[in-house]
Design an enzyme around this catalytic site. Structure first.
Site, short mmCIF file in Angstrom:
data_model
loop_
_atom_site.label_atom_id
_atom_site.label_comp_id
_atom_site.label_asym_id
_atom_site.label_seq_id
_atom_site.Cartn_x
_atom_site.Cartn_y
_atom_site.Cartn_z
N LYS A 164 48.85 56.60 -48.78
CA LYS A 164 48.85 55.10 -49.09
C LYS A 164 47.86 54.30 -48.31
O LYS A 164 47.16 53.31 -48.93
CB LYS A 164 50.39 54.58 -48.70
CG LYS A 164 50.59 53.30 -48.39
CD LYS A 164 51.99 52.83 -48.06
CE LYS A 164 52.15 51.40 -47.81
NZ LYS A 164 52.12 50.88 -46.53
N ASN A 165 47.80 54.49 -47.20
CA ASN A 165 46.97 53.86 -46.15
C ASN A 165 45.66 53.96 -46.54
O ASN A 165 44.65 52.84 -46.52
CB ASN A 165 47.29 54.00 -44.63
CG ASN A 165 48.71 53.84 -43.96
OD1 ASN A 165 49.14 53.06 -44.85
ND2 ASN A 165 48.97 54.44 -42.77
N ARG B 272 50.88 43.21 -47.08
CA ARG B 272 50.03 43.22 -45.78
C ARG B 272 48.42 43.78 -46.16
O ARG B 272 47.48 43.27 -45.78
CB ARG B 272 50.63 44.06 -44.80
CG ARG B 272 49.93 43.70 -43.44
CD ARG B 272 50.72 44.25 -42.33
NE ARG B 272 49.89 44.08 -40.88
CZ ARG B 272 49.69 42.65 -40.41
NH1 ARG B 272 50.47 42.06 -40.76
NH2 ARG B 272 48.87 42.71 -39.67
N ASP C 276 56.03 45.41 -43.54
CA ASP C 276 57.18 45.72 -42.91
C ASP C 276 57.61 44.74 -41.58
O ASP C 276 56.25 44.31 -41.22
CB ASP C 276 57.06 47.02 -42.19
CG ASP C 276 57.02 48.18 -43.08
OD1 ASP C 276 57.71 47.80 -44.03
OD2 ASP C 276 56.28 49.04 -42.80
N ASP D 22 53.57 55.86 -37.62
CA ASP D 22 54.27 56.19 -38.83
C ASP D 22 55.41 57.43 -38.78
O ASP D 22 56.28 57.40 -39.81
CB ASP D 22 53.51 56.23 -39.86
CG ASP D 22 52.60 54.74 -40.25
OD1 ASP D 22 53.45 53.97 -39.76
OD2 ASP D 22 51.86 54.66 -40.98
N MET E 134 53.23 51.14 -30.04
CA MET E 134 52.28 50.56 -30.78
C MET E 134 52.88 49.22 -31.70
O MET E 134 52.16 48.58 -31.77
CB MET E 134 51.52 51.60 -31.67
CG MET E 134 50.37 52.29 -30.86
SD MET E 134 49.51 53.61 -31.79
CE MET E 134 48.54 52.50 -32.97
#
Length: 436
Positions: free
Chosen positions: A22-23, A97, A121, A320, A342
């Site tokens: 996804k990223n 985002r 998120d 994640d 983080m």
């Protein structure tokens, strides 16, 4: 709003193939805006966040063709830049985002880029300063409409290469600045750049389009600006977060699973961290084989002190997967401290696990101590709501291992990051159904 109904306590078995990352997808799809030529991208995951971005590009005028279930061609040769200042874009962009990453390519190629304050998120503050400070360093002018929460960067004279030190190793910030710098005049040096595999993949794709990026894989990138970029064909890596999710699922349900084509060289610390929780993993060519384990024991440090699992920028452990590690630890033998450095608020879903019978002490917004049951006491089913993508999948793993039938509401959060998850889980023996 849809929900999942999950009957827990069943073992899974079989083979599962991870979706595209996804990223990475969000970055490389934005990069098609840098060229008027056709770009083909393969292994694109069919998930809400990525489909939203593809929709936004279509509204912007990108010609999009679906070539196969996970392959698309994009051509940004006739863009409608007026869309960027429309009410529709303010609505569409604010829900995703990842849409922030269209700003760098648009600024580089057309001298202007706009974005509404993005959503995503609810995991604490996630500043955009790194992105905009990078653009300003390259010579752009920043403007912000406070009433409409609307950001913009513009340049009349083009971007100019420069040296910059990022205030944080932001993955999306680094990606955005790279995409702006590839068409800038002169040389740009980025210190404290993020170096995740996603950034490496973006850099390799841009280089195949004619960019000149060196230092790929390190936190010091040098970018020699070029006047134009061409088309290319690119394949997205398998999603390491999904791979970690399947590892956690196999451990919690005491199942035998094979995860296919995981790109081992891009997994970093992931196999090592799950190994410290006592989970057996075998490398079989480019697959991960997980045997069924009746128990797994957390390794303490050499001096006997409690193991800490903490996130860190790459090559550290990805934030994640901390929620997955936390839920897996609830049935381990031993104790572990989970330290989420983080992001804020990402551990607040532990109250749901405590309701299910897990022994978790939330020390503060960033730290939780987990005392594992070693399967002596099964989690019990409950009704719960998914607060974000990663907590959602963690609660799903807990429900699959629990005694009884659980309901998870707000599963759109899970759909944002996981493709056809219930179908893929049913194929390996899970008792899960989607209810509207």
């Amino acid at each position: 709003m849809a929900s999942f109904k999950i009957e827990g306590g069943h073992k899974l078995q079989g083979t599962i193939t991870p979706q595209g990352a996804k990223n990475e997808a969000l970055q490389v799809i934005c990069a098609v805006l840098l060229t008027p030529e056709k770009v083909i991208i393969n292994n694109i995951p069919d998930i809400i966040d990525v489909n939203k971005l593809i929709f936004i590009l279509g509204e912007l005028g990108v010609k999009i063709e679906k070539l196969a279930p996970n392959s698309y061609s994009f051509q940004a040769d006739e863009l409608n830049l007026a869309y960027l200042e429309s009410a529709e874009f303010k609505r569409d962009g604010s829900s995703l985002r990842g849409s922030i990453m269209i700003v760098g390519p648009l600024l580089a190629r057309f001298g202007k880029g706009y974005i509404p304050r993005p959503g995503g998120d609810k995991i604490g503050r996630r500043r955009l300063d790194t992105h905009f400070e990078g653009f300003i360093n390259l010579g752009a002018t920043f403007r912000y409409n406070k009433e409409e929460y609307f950001y913009g960067v513009e340049t009349d004279t083009g971007l100019q290469g420069t040296e910059m030190l990022l205030d944080e190793a932001s993955v999306t910030g680094t990606a955005n600045i790279i995409m702006a710098a590839v068409l800038a005049k002169g040389t740009t040096t980025i210190y404290n750049a993020a170096c995740e595999p996603y950034i490496q993949q973006l850099s390799k794709m841009l280089n195949s389009m004619g960019a000149k990026i060196s230092g790929v894989g390190s936190n010091l990138l040098t970018i020699e600006g070029v006047t134009a970029l061409g088309g290319c064909e690119h394949r997205i890596l398998p999603d390491m977060i999904e791979i970690g999710s399947w590892i956690g699922m196999a451990a919690m349900t005491r199942s035998e699973l094979t995860i296919k084509n995981v790109s081992w060289k891009d997994l970093g610390q992931i196999p090592n961290v799950f190994g410290k929780l006592g989970i057996q993993l075998e490398k079989r060519e480019d697959d991960i084989y997980i045997p069924a384990q009746e128990s797994y024991e957390i390794q303490n440090y050499i001096d006997g002190s409690v193991l800490t699992v903490a996130d860190a920028p790459w090559p550290g452990f990805t934030p994640d997967l901390l929620s997955i590690v936390l839920v897996v630890a609830t049935q381990a033998k031993g104790t572990v401290l989970i330290h989420q450095k983080m992001f804020e608020s990402r551990l607040f879903f532990v109250d749901k696990l405590i309701d299910m019978g897990a022994k978790v002490i939330l020390c503060d917004p960033h730290r939780a101590t987990v005392i594992g049951h070693d399967f002596q006491s099964q989690l019990k089913a409950t009704k719960m709501t998914s607060p974000d993508i990663r907590a959602g999948i963690s609660l799903l793993i807990a429900a699959l291992s629990a005694k009884g039938t659980s309901i998870i509401h707000n599963i759109e959060q899970i759909d944002r990051g996981y493709e056809n998850i219930e179908g893929r889980l049913r194929a390996i023996g899970a008792k899960i159904e989607r209810i509207d």
